[in-house]
Design a protein around this motif. Structure first.
Motif, mmCIF file in Angstrom:
data_model
loop_
_atom_site.group_PDB
_atom_site.id
_atom_site.type_symbol
_atom_site.label_atom_id
_atom_site.label_comp_id
_atom_site.label_asym_id
_atom_site.label_seq_id
_atom_site.Cartn_x
_atom_site.Cartn_y
_atom_site.Cartn_z
ATOM 1 N N THR A 204 37.205 -3.111 -36.995
ATOM 2 C CA THR A 204 38.383 -2.855 -37.825
ATOM 3 C C THR A 204 38.342 -3.706 -39.087
ATOM 4 O OG1 THR A 204 39.806 -2.237 -35.960
ATOM 5 C CG2 THR A 204 40.904 -3.074 -37.928
ATOM 6 N N LEU A 205 38.118 -4.998 -38.923
ATOM 7 C CA LEU A 205 38.135 -5.911 -40.071
ATOM 8 C C LEU A 205 36.929 -5.703 -40.986
ATOM 9 C CD1 LEU A 205 39.453 -9.175 -38.358
ATOM 10 C CD2 LEU A 205 40.740 -7.374 -39.538
ATOM 11 N N LEU A 206 35.799 -5.299 -40.414
ATOM 12 C CA LEU A 206 34.640 -4.957 -41.241
ATOM 13 C C LEU A 206 34.952 -3.726 -42.093
ATOM 14 C CD1 LEU A 206 31.593 -5.345 -41.983
ATOM 15 C CD2 LEU A 206 31.076 -3.792 -40.067
ATOM 16 N N SER A 207 35.535 -2.713 -41.462
ATOM 17 C CA SER A 207 35.853 -1.461 -42.167
ATOM 18 C C SER A 207 36.922 -1.676 -43.230
ATOM 19 C CB SER A 207 36.315 -0.400 -41.157
ATOM 20 O OG SER A 207 35.296 -0.127 -40.203
ATOM 21 N N TRP A 303 39.659 0.604 -36.156
ATOM 22 C CA TRP A 303 38.687 1.167 -35.211
ATOM 23 C C TRP A 303 39.323 2.327 -34.465
ATOM 24 C CZ3 TRP A 303 39.577 1.917 -30.084
ATOM 25 C CH2 TRP A 303 38.501 2.436 -29.346
ATOM 26 N N ALA A 304 38.568 3.391 -34.306
ATOM 27 C CA ALA A 304 39.081 4.547 -33.568
ATOM 28 C C ALA A 304 37.944 5.266 -32.864
ATOM 29 C CB ALA A 304 39.806 5.510 -34.510
ATOM 30 N N ALA A 375 41.514 6.261 -39.595
ATOM 31 C CA ALA A 375 40.669 6.050 -38.418
ATOM 32 C C ALA A 375 39.227 5.779 -38.834
ATOM 33 C CB ALA A 375 40.732 7.276 -37.514
ATOM 34 N N ALA A 376 38.697 4.656 -38.370
ATOM 35 C CA ALA A 376 37.311 4.283 -38.660
ATOM 36 C C ALA A 376 36.484 4.459 -37.387
ATOM 37 C CB ALA A 376 37.236 2.843 -39.158
ATOM 38 N N PHE A 377 35.766 5.571 -37.300
ATOM 39 C CA PHE A 377 34.929 5.841 -36.141
ATOM 40 C C PHE A 377 33.615 5.078 -36.253
ATOM 41 C CE2 PHE A 377 37.984 9.110 -35.648
ATOM 42 C CZ PHE A 377 37.899 9.581 -34.350
#
Length: 424
Positions: A204-207, A303-304, A375-377
């Motif tokens: 999540t934090l990277l994205s 993150w998703a 959403a970051a897959f």
């Protein structure tokens, strides 16, 4: 009168001569336990009652590596199910293992569905080389739970008891410091000692920095390495300050929040029914809610993953014909009745359900449904996704770094060394 009787008798004899419609038994495998399992079983029971001609025979297997190992083995010998639940993050590896059968336009037609019925992110995650290999059922993602009672008197709760004033990492850390100063034992909790929990927060934090875990076949290449190191150092700082727990396993991380020892929790939407049930039974001693994770590191991203429906590829034994049409009818029914699944905290991937009045009445679900746009897959690679080498690296490299055994930069170098060769 005699003529009518003769006609009726002839009709009855003709009907008796017709072959009885064959009942289709659909073998179903899933990995859904807890609240997810209860809700899925309720959906299966409802389908079976409505469709005496199609009966789902469900089996629940162990989540993660055991499930996917079983699927791979069963597919290879032609002993797999007719339909199964599948994580879309796992699809690239599933394709490499040749266990996923293409979902064709005819299949979607049999289900009464089309790709435009779904949110873009899960459809993209289910599509490889222009072909669809699963039908998304939900978007399940990391969200930010909060204890409204603990935040009373702070700048972080508005007059209606809703979270406010937290938009950046600095805002969030100021809130954590305020809570620690008020004697809150662990201001924020997450699964800091497990592969999945660490990966979800890290990714999540990277994205949110616009970072990518894999680019052009390289792991954490270029400035992605610096962004990843920043994430790990941030998570380590939370632990050093006493804001986050030391190596908390999943159930312990949940218990910290439910017991009122943490004001925030970074966890998946699937815990929403846990707190709803505790609240309903008078076993939760505080007011709570949940929101989309704020853009701590710049941009909206969380993150998703998606639970999806897939048909295993079993060579000559791959489900086809009338049985396949029946499987697709099952899938179509599940999608259109996904409000029963939304009650488990998930965001239905089928937009008509998420946009319905029934869904909008669900709280806090409707509040965080906006994350469908953010959403970051996981990257579509063989080293990422549920029960993947990236999860192993989260447990064996990132988690120790968070505990202070190495710097973020050193951890990133180890991740690259560990995973790069596995991309080939």
């Amino acid at each position: 009168m005699r003529l009518i009787k003769t006609i009726l008798l002839g009709t009855a004899l003709s009907l008796a001569a017709l072959p009885a419609l064959a009942k289709q038994d659909i073998i179903w495998w899933d990995f859904l336990s807890g609240g997810d399992g209860v809700r899925m079983k309720a959906l299966i029971d409802a389908f079976n009652k409505e469709h005496p001609d199609i009966q789902i025979k469900g089996t629940t297997l162990e989540w993660g590596v055991p499930f996917y190992t079983k699927v791979r083995t069963a597919s290879a010998v032609g002993e797999g199910p007719d339909v199964m639940t599948y994580h879309l993050s796992r699809a690239p590896l599933g394709l490499e293992e040749k266990v996923l059968s293409e979902i064709t336009p005819k299949d979607l037609e049999d289900a009464g569905l089309k790709t435009g019925d779904f949110f873009d992110a899960p459809i993209k995650a289910a599509t490889h080389d222009g072909k669809l290999y699963a039908v998304p059922f939900d978007i399940h993602a990391l969200i930010l739970y909060y204890n409204a009672d603990m935040l009373k008197g702070s700048p972080y709760l508005d007059a209606n008891g809703k979270l406010t004033g937290i938009k950046t990492l600095a805002d969030f850390e100021a809130a954590l410091a305020w809570l620690k100063g008020k004697g809150v034992p662990t201001p924020v909790t997450y699964q800091s000692g497990g592969d999945a929990g660490v990966w979800r927060v890290f990714y999540t934090l990277l994205s949110q920095q616009g970072g990518e875990f894999v680019t052009n076949g390289k792991v954490l290449d270029g400035d992605n390495a610096e962004k990843a190191a920043k994430v790990i150092d941030t998570m380590s700082r939370w632990r050093e300050k006493g804001w986050a727990p030391e190596q908390a396993e999943y159930q312990a991380s949940v218990a910290l929040f439910s017991a009122g020892k943490s004001a925030f929790q970074l966890n998946g939407v699937w815990e929403v029914p846990t707190y709803k049930d505790l609240e309903k039974n008078g076993k939760l001693g505080f007011k709570w809610s949940a929101v989309e994770i704020p853009p701590f590191m710049g941009k909206r991203a969380t993150w998703a993953d998606s639970h999806a429906f897939a048909i295993p590829n079993e060579g000559a034994k791959t489900v086809s014909g009338e049985k396949r049409a029946a499987v697709m009818k099952v899938i179509g029914w599940m999608e259109k009745h996904a409000i029963g699944w939304a009650d488990a905290g998930h965001i239905p991937a089928y937009k008509a359900v998420t946009e319905s009045a029934d869904y909008k009445a669900l709280q806090p679900n409707a509040t965080y449904a906006t994350l469908a746009e953010a959403a970051a897959f996981d990257p579509q690679t063989r080293i990422t996704g549920v029960a993947s080498p990236a999860y192993d690296a989260s447990l064996n490299i990132i988690a120790p770094a968070i505990q202070g055994y190495m710097s973020g930069a050193d951890a990133v170098q180890q991740i690259k060394t560990e995973l790069q060769g596995k991309l080939k």
